[in-house]
Scaffold this motif. Sequence first.
Motif, short mmCIF file in Angstrom:
data_model
loop_
_atom_site.label_atom_id
_atom_site.label_comp_id
_atom_site.label_asym_id
_atom_site.label_seq_id
_atom_site.Cartn_x
_atom_site.Cartn_y
_atom_site.Cartn_z
N LYS A 1 1.29 -1.50 -0.13
CA LYS A 1 -0.12 0.13 0.13
C LYS A 1 0.87 1.12 0.12
CE LYS A 1 -4.34 1.90 0.25
NZ LYS A 1 -3.30 3.07 0.35
N ASN B 1 -2.17 13.10 -1.51
CA ASN B 1 -2.50 12.95 0.54
C ASN B 1 -0.88 13.00 1.26
OD1 ASN B 1 -4.69 11.80 0.37
ND2 ASN B 1 -3.99 10.00 0.56
N ASP C 1 -1.57 15.60 4.19
CA ASP C 1 -0.97 15.23 5.53
C ASP C 1 -0.08 15.71 6.54
OD1 ASP C 1 -2.61 12.46 5.60
OD2 ASP C 1 -0.84 11.37 4.82
N ALA C 2 0.83 16.75 5.73
CA ALA C 2 1.55 17.59 6.20
C ALA C 2 0.99 18.54 6.89
CB ALA C 2 2.98 17.91 5.78
N TYR D 1 -2.38 18.92 7.60
CA TYR D 1 -3.11 18.24 8.59
C TYR D 1 -2.71 17.90 9.59
CZ TYR D 1 -6.58 16.07 5.48
OH TYR D 1 -7.23 16.21 4.17
N LYS D 2 -1.33 18.10 9.92
CA LYS D 2 -0.17 17.57 10.79
C LYS D 2 0.00 19.43 11.51
CE LYS D 2 3.50 15.66 12.56
NZ LYS D 2 4.67 13.99 12.52
N HIS E 1 -3.37 19.84 13.05
CA HIS E 1 -3.80 19.53 15.01
C HIS E 1 -2.96 20.37 15.92
CE1 HIS E 1 -2.87 16.14 17.39
NE2 HIS E 1 -4.13 15.81 17.37
N LYS F 1 -4.62 23.56 17.02
CA LYS F 1 -5.50 22.81 17.58
C LYS F 1 -5.07 22.63 19.21
CE LYS F 1 -9.40 20.34 15.75
NZ LYS F 1 -9.68 20.03 14.73
N LYS F 2 -4.45 22.01 18.68
CA LYS F 2 -3.71 21.38 20.80
C LYS F 2 -3.52 22.55 21.32
CE LYS F 2 -1.94 17.38 22.54
NZ LYS F 2 -1.34 16.28 22.61
#
Lengths: 302, 401
Positions: free
Chosen positions: A249, A268, A272-273, A275-276, A279, A282-283
């Motif tokens: 995959k 993707n 993904d970079a 989204y990281k 995240h 947001k934290k």
Amino acid sequence: MEKNEASPSTAQAAVADWMSAVKNLWENLSNQGADATRNCGMPGKSQQEKLQKSWETGAKMFQAMTGYLGKPETIEGVFKGLDTAPDLMTGMIRQSWEGYFDLQRQWMERAAKVGQNTKAYSFDDIDQETFKSIRELYEKELRKFLQIPQLGLNRFHQEKLTRLMDAQTIFQTTLGEFLYMFYVPLEKTTGVMQEKLEAMAEAGELHDDAKAYYNMWIKILEGHYMTILQSPEYAQVMDNTIAAFTDYKAAKDDVLCDMLQPLPVPTNQEMDALYKDVHAMKKKLRELSREIKRRAAKEEND
Amino acid sequence: MSQPKIAVDLILKNLTESTEKAKTRVRKASEVLLGPLETDLATTPYEVVYEEDRVQLKHYRPEKVTHKLPLLVVYALINRETMLDLQPGRSVVQTFLDKGIEVYMIDWGYPTRKDRYTTIDDHVNGYMDNVVDVIRDRHGLDQINLMGICMGGAFSVMYAALHPEKIQNLVTTVTPTNFDTDTGLLHIWMKKTRALEMGDAYGNMPGDLMNLGFLLLNPARLILDKYVGFVENMDNKAFVENFVRMEKWIFDSPDVPAATFRQFIEDCYKKNLLIQSKMMLDGQRVDLKKITMPLLNIYGKYDHLVPPEACEHLTRAVGSKDTEDLCLNTGHIGIYVSSKYQAEFAPKIAGWLKEREGGRKTADKGKKPAPRRIVGARKTETAGAATDAPQASIPEERKRA
């Protein structure tokens, strides 16, 4: 063999003749080209001379090149080089065939074992060696062709493609083994059912209700599955399949990302970079907002 | 060898009868399958009172509130919370409402690739903590009751250990906390395979793949026999409706965020950190001794996913002196959906909570009440109450139930 030895010299003579003809053609063309530039009525003498000069220079370079290529020793060298290519190909094909014959021999040896009747509720005698030898053979004999170092501008992309081919082959092999293990309980259940039916028939205890046979069959099948699913061998095969699948995959996604790169869509990897980052932000925001509320509550209490 | 006696005439006679029966059944079945079927799930009315990202907080209000404290139900990330409200007459939520309990339930939603980095900490100290604060704020309470189911139960245990001041009573149902057991295939496979890498490979752990794994736990029954049973009963409308309803629920399986899946397998299944009070969430240790509130721990004797060995250690590991284990003679899902345990399970919880309503039987003396925080909740179309969350709106496709 004699015919084979004679053919290069015939070919050499033909190439030498062709080279000579091409050389003469270009000599004539270059003279005509020079005349044409003189008579084409281009404005300015210097322009005409420059064009004529470059035409002649080009023609001379070509003549020199064809002259060199037309020399018997050059032609011989080229043919020697060509001779080594079939050697290389023969070597590669020989290795592949040797590997294939070895594989076939092992298949023949193992093939009988796969269909052998095995004991009910016992999975110690499952012949996993067949799949193991197929995999080993691929890894030993065939995989190395996919690992030939890639060169040039596209080497990274080529490497990704060969990695995908490699991972796909490994995955298919492990999946075959997994499916075989999954099929074994069905085979064993059929064997047990046959024995039971024979015994019942001999004792004159055959049921007249088909549902009773189904219930018996499903119960035996469940028992077989419960035995094999808890075995360390099954866990091992499952683990191998999962690992091979995740490799495949990842390799597939890598190639897909490469293909998407020139298109105006995010891959993707790029998303993904992002989204990281989101995240993490947001934290951080959660912590800060709680800290503000804590301080506000404290001030209110004070 | 003597020739065995086979009653061929009897077999043929039965075969003829079976064929006749099958013909009648197929005719009736086509009437059932082509006619209207009542297969809706989660029909009990609720309001969405809080939203954050993909997460929603559902509020179920009883006709008459008789319990002082509301109950927050935290479901697992695997499958959906609709199982607690499967159908009228088989609804845990409805039983709670009938007992006068105000119920809040977290709907974790459908994680997408953007949730792949969401950790257990984000679920427990992020979403859950915000939800608890919303409920406390709505009711003007310092503490609420918390009930967790399966993986949601493990999250609830973590939450209660990290925020004990906000929880008055804790109920865990089929909750795995001790992973040091080889009873149950799931435990074996999670420990001995690299299943956690699947989540990373896909971005999130696909729900369909997890369902396939669950089917492989007992393929003879779950892949074959179950559907043979369906074919045999497909002329029975009530059976078909129940069957389709369960199918809808079972295969409605959201993906699990990759980071959460990885952490749950590594820290829980492989290292068994939770029961040893060694699990860390964002730098904070989950110390089970800090769970000092009353604890009711319910599990199934025949649970093949979370066997009793995985559940029963919890009551001995926590700091509370008011604990109770209840092992029911059923499986993982039977606790919630079987008619028999419908009459036992939810009423038991309601009664147990009622007994502890006035305060803890063994309360922690001198413990500070939790400071109440106002966490943004927003007005939603269904909620009708004005709140002020900065977070998100309700996408149309998420207005499911």
